[in-house]
Design a protein around this motif. Structure first.
Motif, mmCIF file in Angstrom:
data_model
loop_
_atom_site.group_PDB
_atom_site.id
_atom_site.type_symbol
_atom_site.label_atom_id
_atom_site.label_comp_id
_atom_site.label_asym_id
_atom_site.label_seq_id
_atom_site.Cartn_x
_atom_site.Cartn_y
_atom_site.Cartn_z
ATOM 1 N N GLU A 374 0.804 -1.038 0.048
ATOM 2 C CA GLU A 374 -0.129 0.063 0.183
ATOM 3 C C GLU A 374 0.823 1.224 -0.088
ATOM 4 O OE1 GLU A 374 -3.746 2.125 2.665
ATOM 5 O OE2 GLU A 374 -2.990 0.020 2.957
ATOM 6 N N VAL A 375 1.935 1.303 0.774
ATOM 7 C CA VAL A 375 2.754 2.428 0.635
ATOM 8 C C VAL A 375 3.703 2.572 -0.435
ATOM 9 C CG1 VAL A 375 5.129 3.379 1.808
ATOM 10 C CG2 VAL A 375 3.256 1.933 3.260
ATOM 11 N N LEU A 376 3.865 1.393 -1.212
ATOM 12 C CA LEU A 376 4.800 1.330 -2.399
ATOM 13 C C LEU A 376 3.990 2.015 -3.629
ATOM 14 C CD1 LEU A 376 6.498 -2.009 -2.391
ATOM 15 C CD2 LEU A 376 7.546 0.085 -1.871
ATOM 16 N N GLN A 377 2.605 1.820 -3.496
ATOM 17 C CA GLN A 377 1.566 2.258 -4.654
ATOM 18 C C GLN A 377 1.398 3.705 -4.481
ATOM 19 O OE1 GLN A 377 0.696 0.292 -6.962
ATOM 20 N NE2 GLN A 377 2.006 -1.240 -6.075
ATOM 21 N N ASN A 378 1.817 4.182 -3.636
ATOM 22 C CA ASN A 378 1.558 5.822 -3.327
ATOM 23 C C ASN A 378 2.675 6.542 -4.487
ATOM 24 O OD1 ASN A 378 1.636 8.797 -2.653
ATOM 25 N ND2 ASN A 378 0.569 8.037 -0.697
ATOM 26 N N SER A 379 2.282 6.885 -5.412
ATOM 27 C CA SER A 379 3.235 7.539 -6.620
ATOM 28 C C SER A 379 3.651 8.991 -6.018
ATOM 29 C CB SER A 379 2.311 7.532 -7.760
ATOM 30 O OG SER A 379 1.316 8.600 -7.741
ATOM 31 N N SER A 380 3.213 9.666 -5.004
ATOM 32 C CA SER A 380 3.647 10.795 -4.743
ATOM 33 C C SER A 380 4.760 11.014 -3.856
ATOM 34 C CB SER A 380 2.421 11.654 -4.002
ATOM 35 O OG SER A 380 2.126 10.948 -2.893
ATOM 36 N N ASP A 382 8.610 9.560 -3.063
ATOM 37 C CA ASP A 382 9.884 9.066 -3.681
ATOM 38 C C ASP A 382 10.466 7.801 -2.765
ATOM 39 O OD1 ASP A 382 11.342 9.934 -1.438
ATOM 40 O OD2 ASP A 382 12.227 11.515 -2.752
ATOM 41 N N ASP A 383 11.657 7.103 -3.238
ATOM 42 C CA ASP A 383 11.982 6.272 -2.200
ATOM 43 C C ASP A 383 12.446 6.354 -0.920
ATOM 44 O OD1 ASP A 383 11.573 4.316 -4.473
ATOM 45 O OD2 ASP A 383 13.590 4.447 -5.379
ATOM 46 N N ARG A 384 12.762 7.350 -0.761
ATOM 47 C CA ARG A 384 13.256 7.965 0.588
ATOM 48 C C ARG A 384 11.770 8.105 1.428
ATOM 49 N NH1 ARG A 384 16.381 9.126 -2.961
ATOM 50 N NH2 ARG A 384 14.885 10.196 -4.187
ATOM 51 N N GLU A 385 10.815 8.693 0.953
ATOM 52 C CA GLU A 385 9.738 8.933 1.779
ATOM 53 C C GLU A 385 8.981 7.177 2.136
ATOM 54 O OE1 GLU A 385 7.128 10.681 4.121
ATOM 55 O OE2 GLU A 385 8.693 11.757 3.004
ATOM 56 N N LYS A 386 9.011 6.667 0.869
ATOM 57 C CA LYS A 386 8.619 5.250 1.174
ATOM 58 C C LYS A 386 9.320 4.312 2.173
ATOM 59 C CE LYS A 386 6.550 4.912 -3.634
ATOM 60 N NZ LYS A 386 6.875 4.375 -5.049
ATOM 61 N N SER A 387 10.715 4.441 2.020
ATOM 62 C CA SER A 387 11.199 3.752 2.987
ATOM 63 C C SER A 387 11.036 4.040 4.439
ATOM 64 C CB SER A 387 12.990 4.144 2.798
ATOM 65 O OG SER A 387 13.396 3.666 1.600
ATOM 66 N N LEU A 388 10.744 5.431 4.729
ATOM 67 C CA LEU A 388 10.378 5.670 6.088
ATOM 68 C C LEU A 388 9.080 5.583 6.444
ATOM 69 C CD1 LEU A 388 12.695 8.871 6.132
ATOM 70 C CD2 LEU A 388 12.889 7.248 7.716
ATOM 71 N N ARG A 389 8.320 5.435 5.365
ATOM 72 C CA ARG A 389 6.721 5.193 5.681
ATOM 73 C C ARG A 389 6.306 3.798 5.950
ATOM 74 N NH1 ARG A 389 2.860 9.771 6.363
ATOM 75 N NH2 ARG A 389 4.020 11.355 5.426
ATOM 76 N N ILE A 390 7.371 2.818 5.276
ATOM 77 C CA ILE A 390 7.086 1.381 5.534
ATOM 78 C C ILE A 390 7.275 1.125 6.997
ATOM 79 C CG2 ILE A 390 8.105 -0.778 5.135
ATOM 80 C CD1 ILE A 390 8.283 0.223 1.911
ATOM 81 N N ALA A 391 8.333 1.703 7.396
ATOM 82 C CA ALA A 391 8.724 1.525 8.945
ATOM 83 C C ALA A 391 7.585 2.007 9.883
ATOM 84 C CB ALA A 391 10.078 2.197 9.299
ATOM 85 N N ASN A 474 18.046 -4.006 5.335
ATOM 86 C CA ASN A 474 17.754 -2.838 6.202
ATOM 87 C C ASN A 474 17.276 -1.526 5.118
ATOM 88 O OD1 ASN A 474 18.091 -3.341 9.227
ATOM 89 N ND2 ASN A 474 19.864 -4.149 8.210
ATOM 90 N N THR A 475 16.993 -1.794 4.003
ATOM 91 C CA THR A 475 16.332 -0.891 3.086
ATOM 92 C C THR A 475 14.964 -1.206 2.994
ATOM 93 O OG1 THR A 475 18.754 -0.427 2.141
ATOM 94 C CG2 THR A 475 16.782 0.309 0.915
ATOM 95 N N PRO A 476 13.947 -0.702 3.354
ATOM 96 C CA PRO A 476 12.584 -1.049 3.302
ATOM 97 C C PRO A 476 11.806 -1.127 1.905
ATOM 98 C CG PRO A 476 12.833 0.362 5.130
ATOM 99 C CD PRO A 476 14.001 0.415 4.326
ATOM 100 N N VAL A 477 12.468 -0.461 0.962
ATOM 101 C CA VAL A 477 12.090 -0.528 -0.527
ATOM 102 C C VAL A 477 12.932 -1.598 -1.268
ATOM 103 C CG1 VAL A 477 10.985 1.850 -0.712
ATOM 104 C CG2 VAL A 477 13.655 1.698 -1.114
ATOM 105 N N TRP A 478 13.775 -2.242 -0.847
ATOM 106 C CA TRP A 478 14.833 -3.151 -1.768
ATOM 107 C C TRP A 478 13.844 -4.099 -2.245
ATOM 108 C CZ3 TRP A 478 19.948 -2.910 -2.934
ATOM 109 C CH2 TRP A 478 20.122 -3.837 -3.445
ATOM 110 N N GLY A 479 14.197 -4.235 -3.483
ATOM 111 C CA GLY A 479 13.864 -5.199 -4.235
ATOM 112 C C GLY A 479 12.262 -4.810 -4.825
ATOM 113 N N SER A 480 11.826 -3.635 -4.706
ATOM 114 C CA SER A 480 10.658 -2.967 -5.058
ATOM 115 C C SER A 480 10.963 -2.141 -6.019
ATOM 116 C CB SER A 480 9.497 -2.966 -4.081
ATOM 117 O OG SER A 480 10.006 -2.042 -3.133
ATOM 118 N N SER A 481 11.186 -0.855 -5.445
ATOM 119 C CA SER A 481 11.293 0.210 -6.273
ATOM 120 C C SER A 481 12.770 0.527 -6.286
ATOM 121 C CB SER A 481 10.570 1.553 -5.808
ATOM 122 O OG SER A 481 10.864 1.721 -4.636
ATOM 123 N N TYR A 482 13.756 0.065 -5.532
ATOM 124 C CA TYR A 482 15.078 0.185 -5.408
ATOM 125 C C TYR A 482 15.921 -0.741 -5.207
ATOM 126 C CZ TYR A 482 19.332 2.546 -4.448
ATOM 127 O OH TYR A 482 20.738 3.188 -4.160
#
Length: 541
Positions: A374-380, A382-391, A474-482
């Motif tokens: 659900e976090v990854l689908q938020n196109s607004s 970027d990968d930095r914001e998504k990483s912290l939002r996943i945590a 320890n990179t929350p977006v690893w393998g998805s958007s980065y």
């Protein structure tokens, strides 16, 4: 004598101005179109007319492409990769002159009418007539233009060395272009049985201080990593502040320990990395006003690298966070004692990897995957914001772990790379210095780590799998958007070197390029370097 399109300084200057006019700001349509325009331009070279399949695209996401153009010599497997990037930063700082930011000749003339707006150093250079102003002139379309002229000449004269021109998008943001190109370089190497001998970048010479007149060559590139933290406190109403603890309070202890922390500093070859600083620190709240205290916050820190791996950085980060957490807990408990209330708890330090495993045991892998998706689908974001939002979303579902600092990495990660002790690089350094001094009276100085961050970070990887596994975990977006192609990077075993034009003020309104350096000296020095590595007679020195 073969007639070359870009064989004179005047023609090379015209090529640069054309490339600059193809506006290619990061994450714009111009960045997408640039690869197609460049391919058409390369197809005007007779060799590529005859071998169009030697030009290839490499998908870098968002419809962007890295481009390779491969000149193959029948005489050798030895290969040099010529690296550049074609994206630029934005141009808002040009103000009323923004419409001319991508028209170097016109902008340079128009600046004569705006001398009162220029700082002293830029005004002096403008009046000298030795500089060409404009976005992308220095950083870094000159490098690409010179590489295009070199591959044109090599293919026309049948130089006995293979050349791969590689130019990429997105260097200015996440280096998605270079990360996409790495598997392509490996495939090209395997298909044609190439032996990569050198990765030659064309990034410009960067000043070491404001008044630095020196021209540098580089035998490595500094690394960069972003240890980050999701801070989770305990919410309360502002009328009952001691019923909770704000994330901002906790975050202040971590930042006070991280900012300018000398434990992260590295020194090598008498060069030193800049100290760490915070790039972002803010609470996570709804945009509307609320009297609920901010109980979640995010922080990102910039750390430069020379030798350290991600694993080693995370170890130092954890020690620093534990020191900050202990200091925060002590101070908070003293306040609670003073106010006669019970603390909501001690401040914990948790790796993101530990948080995810805890959440999966509690909620199930399917639920956790759904929350992350659900976090990854938020196109607004970027990968930095998504990483912290996943945590953040995992902590909101595991609040019993708080108050806590969740430690993670936010993209991008640039591993440091260095070839200063390589025998070939030592020879090339001395040869290039000698050629510049003898031919042009220019003294080149060597720097061991390019300080502007470059795509060289993604070749000749020397780290261990432990180093990158800690980053992956320890990179929350690893393998998805980065992701970073570490395994392929290890296969690109060849030294690195950077030789580019002299200029000033990259990313500023006064970005400018030294004309003789770009169109006279650099083409000569690059050709001389390549011929040093082949059996072609070197150009006269």
């Amino acid at each position: 004598m073969v007639q070359l399109q870009w064989g004179t300084s005047e023609k090379l200057r015209a090529l640069l101005c054309e490339l600059v006019s193809w506006q290619s700001r990061s994450k714009t349509d111009g960045e997408v179109k640039f690869a197609y325009r460049l391919k058409d331009k390369l197809l005007s070279i007779p060799y590529f007319k005859q071998n169009p399949d030697h030009i290839a695209f490499h998908d870098a996401g968002l419809n962007r492409n890295a481009v390779t153009a491969f000149y193959k010599s029948p005489e050798t497997s030895d290969t040099i990769v010529l690296i550049s990037h074609f994206d630029t930063v934005n141009t808002e700082e040009y103000g009323s002159l923004e419409k001319l930011a991508y028209s170097p000749e016109e902008l340079t003339k128009e600046l004569q009418k705006h001398k009162d707006e220029l700082p002293h150093d830029a005004l002096k250079d403008l009046e000298s007539g030795q500089y060409l102003f404009g976005r992308g002139t220095m950083d870094m379309k000159t490098g690409l233009a010179v590489h295009m002229s070199i591959i044109e000449k090599a293919s026309a004269e049948n130089w006995p060395i293979n050349l791969v021109l590689l130019t990429v998008p997105d260097e200015e943001v996440d280096s998605a272009g270079m990360r996409a190109a790495v598997p392509g370089l490996v495939s090209l190497q395997e298909e044609h049985q190439l032996t990569y001998k050198l990765f030659l970048n064309g990034e410009p010479s960067f000043s070491q201080r404001n008044d630095d007149p020196n021209y540098y060559i580089y035998s490595g590139s500094i690394g960069k990593i972003m240890p980050s933290a999701l801070i989770y406190g305990k919410e309360t109403h502002v009328g009952e502040p001691m019923s909770g603890v704000t994330a901002n309070y906790i975050a202040s202890f971590l930042t006070s320990e991280m900012e300018f922390n000398a434990e992260f500093r590295e020194s090598l070859y008498e060069e030193t990395t800049p100290l760490p600083v915070s790039l972002r620190q803010r609470d996570i709240m709804n945009m509307e006003y609320s009297v609920q205290t901010p109980y979640r916050a995010q922080i990102m820190y910039n750390v430069f690298l020379m030798k350290r791996t991600a694993s080693e950085v995370m170890e130092i980060f954890k020690r620093t966070a534990e020191k900050a957490a202990n200091a925060c807990t002590k101070a908070y408990h003293e306040i609670c004692k003073r106010e006669g209330v019970q603390p909501v708890g001690d401040i914990k330090v948790i790796y993101y990897e530990e948080l995810r495993k805890y959440a999966e045991n509690k909620l199930g892998q399917t639920t956790v995957a759904s929350l992350i998706d659900e976090v990854l689908q938020n196109s607004s974001w970027d990968d930095r914001e998504k990483s912290l939002r996943i945590a953040d979303v995992l902590m909101r579902n595991c609040q019993e772990l708080g108050p806590a600092m969740v430690l993670l990495f936010a993209p991008p990660y640039y591993p440091a790379v260095n070839s200063s002790d390589d025998s070939l690089v030592i020879e090339l350094t001395e040869q290039t210095k000698k050629a510049a001094q003898t031919k042009f009276g220019v003294e080149l100085k060597q720097i061991h780590y390019y300080n502007g961050i470059s795509d060289l970070s993604y070749v000749n990887y020397q780290g261990s799998s432990d180093g990158w596994n800690v980053y992956k975990q320890n990179t929350p977006v690893w393998g998805s958007s980065y992701s970073i192609p570490f395994e392929d990077m290890e296969k690109l075993k060849a030294p690195v070197f950077n030789l580019g034009p002299f200029g000033k003020d990259a990313h500023k309104r006064t970005e400018r390029l030294h004309i003789d350096s770009a169109f006279v000296q650099l083409p000569y020095l690059v050709e001389n370097l390549i011929k040093t590595m082949s059996s072609v007679k070197k150009v006269e020195v």
